[in-house]
Structures are given as structure tokens and as C-alpha cells.
Design an enzyme around this catalytic site. Structure first.
Site, PDB file in Angstrom:
ATOM      1  N   ASP A 170       0.836  -1.207   0.000  1.00 57.40           N
ATOM      2  CA  ASP A 170       0.000   0.000   0.000  1.00 57.40           C
ATOM      3  C   ASP A 170       0.874   1.261   0.000  1.00 57.40           C
ATOM      4  OD1 ASP A 170      -2.324   1.457  -0.028  1.00 57.40           O
ATOM      5  OD2 ASP A 170      -2.668   1.321   2.124  1.00 57.40           O
ATOM      6  N   HIS A 172       2.511   3.249  -8.923  1.00 60.15           N
ATOM      7  CA  HIS A 172       2.420   1.800  -9.184  1.00 60.15           C
ATOM      8  C   HIS A 172       3.655   1.328  -9.943  1.00 60.15           C
ATOM      9  CE1 HIS A 172      -1.524   2.017  -7.581  1.00 60.15           C
ATOM     10  NE2 HIS A 172      -2.104   2.579  -8.620  1.00 60.15           N
ATOM     11  N   LEU A 183      11.385 -20.488  -4.613  1.00 57.58           N
ATOM     12  CA  LEU A 183      10.301 -19.691  -4.029  1.00 57.58           C
ATOM     13  C   LEU A 183       9.014 -19.818  -4.848  1.00 57.58           C
ATOM     14  CD1 LEU A 183       9.547 -17.288  -2.005  1.00 57.58           C
ATOM     15  CD2 LEU A 183      10.052 -15.789  -3.942  1.00 57.58           C
TER      16      LEU A 183
END
Ligand code: FPP
Length: 246
Positions: free
Chosen positions: A17, A34, A128
Site C-alpha cells: 500500500d 504503481h 520460491l
């Protein structure tokens, strides 16, 4: 899969955020925030893999984010396409397995194709696991799982008395993935915002004022250090936990 080092969370979930505020503070449009956030995504993925985290789940776009201005949504979708085009080679080289979760059918055909290609290209990787939640909502996830169970019950494949936590969990988007041990939220708010409502039941929560584009490896390490100090009790007493871990 390798042994998970002591005190390193097996699964880290992140609410990224603060992109909009980061951009506004610089007099830039929200989408510039963004775009800057992609760099933090890259740092976080690299750091998670280096530290021995097994699963990283990023909240990239919520069910509610569809309500943002059309231009912002369209720029974000464009950014996802671009990030997939630019990053998948590197992720694959680093043995990362990429998965997308959420109402993917709501995305454009082009984006859905890129997602499917990224998933199949990295499907056999053993490092991962990177879950990217797009068009995702925790309530949507649980409601959809309930619907799947109801359908199986109505068709006689599942007895109503056999419906329980395990059967519901097996229908969730992250079925088979251990619950997040640690949730990180940047941007100063201290809430879950309809992220993994079921899966976060016992997660440790770590909040920071840092805006997502400023999040880096040092901040990720700070979250891991805070996590390492925690004693997780899962509803038991401290004495019970100490005996069990002796
Ligand atoms: C929240 O900040 C952030 C988002 C809704 C988008 C997150 C997307 C990225 C970081 C882009 C790249 C992602 C991937 C996986 C390639 P906000 O806009 O709500 O910030 P604000 O609270 O300051 O307005």
C-alpha cells in the site's frame, strides 16, 4: 524444497500500500507510484528467496480495486502485462514458481494468456513460490469455496456432515499452501482490507509507515527480525509452547 531456516517465516503475505501517496508527494500521477512499486516487488521477491522463505503472496489488485478510476485500472492492468513480459525470464532463471490467484476470468484475454504462459513456464521450478493475488477478495474466496462445497453436496458427492474446516480450506485459492506466518502491510494503515481472510487467522502482523515504492530489502529484513522475536502460540499457553519446543 530446502529446509526452512529457524525463525524464517515459511510464508510471507504482503499488502503493498502507498503507491498513490508516494506519487502525489512527488506531484506525479498515481500510476507513476504503481510503476515505482514494481521495483519494490522485485527487491521483495529477491530478498524472500535469499532468506529462505518458501512462499510469498502479494496483493496486487483487490476485488474492490475495480472501483478505481478507469484510467488508473487500465494503467495498472498494462503494468501487469509489462511486468510479466519483463520479469518472467528472470523469475524463471531464479527457479521461482509463479502462480496467480483471484477471479482471473475478469481480466482481459491478453493478460490471462500472459498469466497462463508465466505459470506454465515456471510450473516445474522448485524455489520460491510467488503467488500474485489479482482481482482477489478474501470474502469472494470463502464464498466461492462454500459454493463449490454446496455443489458437491447437492450432487451427492459430499455428505453435509463431512463439511468442515479441511474441506472448505481445500477449495480456497491457496489450497495446499501453508497459512502465512507473517503479513506485512506498508503505507501506514493497520487493516487486512479483505485480503486472505481465512488464511491469516494466526499470522503475525507487521505494519510500517513506509510507502510501498520505498520498501526495500532492509525493510523486509526488519519485518523478518520482528517476526523472529515472536512466540507463536496458536491459542495455547506460553508454558505449553515452551514445553513443546524444548
Ligand atoms: C496500493 O497502493 C497498491 C495497488 C492497488 C497496486 C499494487 C501494484 C503494484 C505494486 C504494481 C506491480 C505489481 C506486480 C505484482 C507486478 P494505493 O494505490 O492504494 O496507494 P495509496 O493508499 O497511497 O493511494
Amino acid at each position: 524444497m530446502h529446509e526452512n531456516p529457524a525463525n524464517i517465516p515459511r510464508h510471507v503475505a504482503v499488502i503493498m500500500d502507498g503507491n498513490g501517496r508516494w506519487a502525489s508527494a512527488r506531484g506525479k500521477p498515481r500510476h507513476a507510484g504503481h510503476r515505482a512499486g514494481v521495483k519494490s516487488v522485485r527487491a521483495t521477491v529477491e530478498c524472500a528467496a535469499e532468506r529462505g522463505v518458501d512462499y510469498l503472496t502479494l496483493f496486487a489488485f483487490s476485488s474492490e480495486n475495480w472501483g478505481r478510476p478507469v484510467e488508473e485500472v487500465s494503467k495498472l492492468m498494462g503494468l501487469f502485462v509489462e511486468a510479466l513480459r519483463r520479469e518472467v525470464d528472470d523469475l524463471h532463471r531464479n527457479n521461482v514458481k509463479v502462480r496467480f490467484v483471484g477471479a482471473l476470468e475478469q481480466l482481459s484475454d491478453g493478460l490471462q494468456k500472459k498469466i497462463a504462459a508465466a505459470e506454465s513456464r515456471t510450473a516445474d521450478n522448485t524455489g520460491l513460490v510467488l503467488n500474485v493475488a489479482v482481482a482477489y477478495g478474501g470474502r469472494w474466496d470463502i464464498a466461492r469455496a462454500a459454493q463449490a462445497l454446496a455443489a458437491r453436496a447437492c450432487s451427492g458427492q459430499l455428505a453435509v456432515e463431512d463439511i468442515g474446516e479441511d474441506t472448505l480450506e481445500a477449495e480456497l485459492q491457496l489450497a495446499g499452501v501453508p497459512d502465512p506466518d507473517l503479513l506485512i502491510r506498508t503505507g501506514g494503515e493497520q487493516r487486512i482490507s479483505n485480503f486472505l481472510l481465512w488464511n491469516l487467522a494466526y499470522s503475525e502482523l507487521w505494519f510500517t509507515e513506509v510507502l510501498w515504492p520505498d520498501f526495500d530489502k532492509a525493510k523486509f529484513d526488519a519485518a523478518l527480525a520482528a517476526y523472529a522475536q515472536k512466540q507463536r502460540r496458536f491459542g495455547h499457553t506460553a508454558d505449553q509452547v515452551e514445553v513443546a519446543t524444548c
